[in-house]
Design an enzyme around this catalytic site. Structure first.
Site, PDB file in Angstrom:
ATOM      1  N   SER A 199      45.493 -11.729   5.421  1.00  0.00           N
ATOM      2  CA  SER A 199      46.080 -13.013   5.256  1.00  0.00           C
ATOM      3  C   SER A 199      46.787 -13.381   6.642  1.00  0.00           C
ATOM      4  O   SER A 199      45.991 -13.596   7.698  1.00  0.00           O
ATOM      5  CB  SER A 199      47.185 -12.783   4.395  1.00  0.00           C
ATOM      6  N   ASP A 220      39.380 -16.411  -3.351  1.00  0.00           N
ATOM      7  CA  ASP A 220      40.435 -16.453  -2.539  1.00  0.00           C
ATOM      8  C   ASP A 220      40.114 -17.971  -2.002  1.00  0.00           C
ATOM      9  O   ASP A 220      38.944 -18.507  -1.352  1.00  0.00           O
ATOM     10  CB  ASP A 220      40.091 -15.726  -1.173  1.00  0.00           C
ATOM     11  N   HIS A 245      43.082 -13.088  -3.408  1.00  0.00           N
ATOM     12  CA  HIS A 245      43.692 -13.143  -2.204  1.00  0.00           C
ATOM     13  C   HIS A 245      44.795 -12.163  -2.306  1.00  0.00           C
ATOM     14  O   HIS A 245      45.534 -12.060  -3.381  1.00  0.00           O
ATOM     15  CB  HIS A 245      44.249 -14.505  -1.818  1.00  0.00           C
TER      16      HIS A 245
END
Length: 336
Positions: free
Chosen positions: A168, A275, A305
């Site tokens: 991320s 995601d 995610h």
């Protein structure tokens, strides 16, 4: 009209944890700090008592003046073996989590154990107290520290086989830190970047991609409101999401052409099917390949995610195995 997708099927334990993370945010994406602090459990390093797999950890100060440190994970030593190094940057939108967070301590232990690599998990400074470019500065400082000092606290390491990895926001850092190092490292540096692993990297822009609109409510771990909030907290005050930190690539006429130095390493990019950032990630892959860079893409169609943080998910184990293969492949291209 964009069709919104439903949430994927997840184990109950994962769904409960994801729901807790969602409850740690308000509807506008901002963080309920007190509530989140109860969820973000911190664990201590285990220098004297390794875990069941023989992994030891120790916290190392990089720059006391800015409170910069890293947690170093070492597997059980084998005589005569010089291990690759994985410098890891945790996720959390540049505003959440720590190298001491339970989720990231557990993930880094797993990477250390499965890859037989020394993992250096950098505890970079967080926004909004420390906005752009503080996180990138800290990432680069960690590499310079390793280049100058090595890792006397760890097993024997091969700094010519150094990899960056992160998920991320940490994946975003991998790109920017790799680019800074590749553009500025001295030819006499001991440390050589052999590869970059970007796990669901956090990129964005003012434009709303089709994937962002379609998957906004599909998973509990991320939403557009939260991504917008994270960018507002991290980017310079008044900046838009088209700032180069966020909008790394993608734009008419090369307006946001990805910047990569000649020495930018081979990359592996992990993309999850659920995601909402996957559209930006696909553009990033295309842009790197357009610059002639080697990119390995691993896709997980049912992944949300942050899936790498949940060992209950089979995809997280497959990702670690892909990382192992990537490190083995690119470690063989060492500069003697």
């Amino acid at each position: 009209m964009t069709r919104r997708r439903r949430s994927p099927s997840l184990p109950c334990a994962v769904r409960v944890q994801a729901a807790g993370f969602a409850l740690g945010h308000r509807r506008d994406g901002s963080v309920r700090r007190l509530f989140f602090s109860l969820l973000d459990i911190h664990v201590r390093a285990k220098r004297r008592r390794p875990d069941a797999a023989g992994v030891r950890s120790v916290d190392v100060t990089i720059d006391a003046s800015r409170g910069l440190w890293a947690r170093v994970f070492s597997p059980s030593p084998t005589k005569g073996e010089a291990l690759p190094v994985v410098v890891f940057f945790h996720g959390g939108g540049f505003v959440l989590f720590s190298a001491a967070s339970f989720y990231y301590d557990r993930l880094c232990r797993r990477i250390c154990r499965e890859l037989r690599a020394v993992v250096v998990s950098v505890n970079y400074r967080l926004a909004p107290a420390h906005r752009f470019p503080a996180a990138y500065d800290d990432g680069l400082a960690a590499l310079r520290y390793l280049d100058a000092n090595g890792l006397p606290e760890a097993a024997a390491v091969d700094l010519s086989s150094c990899f960056l990895a992160g998920d991320s926001a940490g994946g975003n850092m991998v790109h920017h830190v790799a680019q800074r190092w590749a553009a500025s490292a001295s030819p006499s540096s001991t440390l050589r970047l052999a590869g970059a692993v970007l796990i669901q990297p956090f990129f964005g822009g003012e434009e709303r991609t089709e994937e962002e609109l379609e998957l906004d409510k599909a998973a509990l771990t991320l939403s557009l409101a939260r991504t917008d909030y994270y960018w507002r907290e991290f980017l310079p005050e008044g900046a838009t999401r088209d700032h180069p930190a966020a909008h790394v690539c993608g734009g008419a006429g090369g307006e946001h052409d990805v910047e990569v130095a000649e020495a930018f390493p081979a990359a592996m990019v992990a993309i999850g099917g659920f995601d909402l950032l996957k559209g930006w990630q696909a553009r990033y892959v295309e842009a790197l390949r357009g610059k002639g860079k080697a990119v390995r893409v691993v896709e997980y169609p049912g992944a949300i995610h942050g899936f790498c943080l949940f060992p209950e998910l089979a995809d997280s184990g497959e990702l670690v195995e892909e990382m192992k293969l990537f490190v083995q492949e690119h470690r063989t291209k060492r500069v003697q």
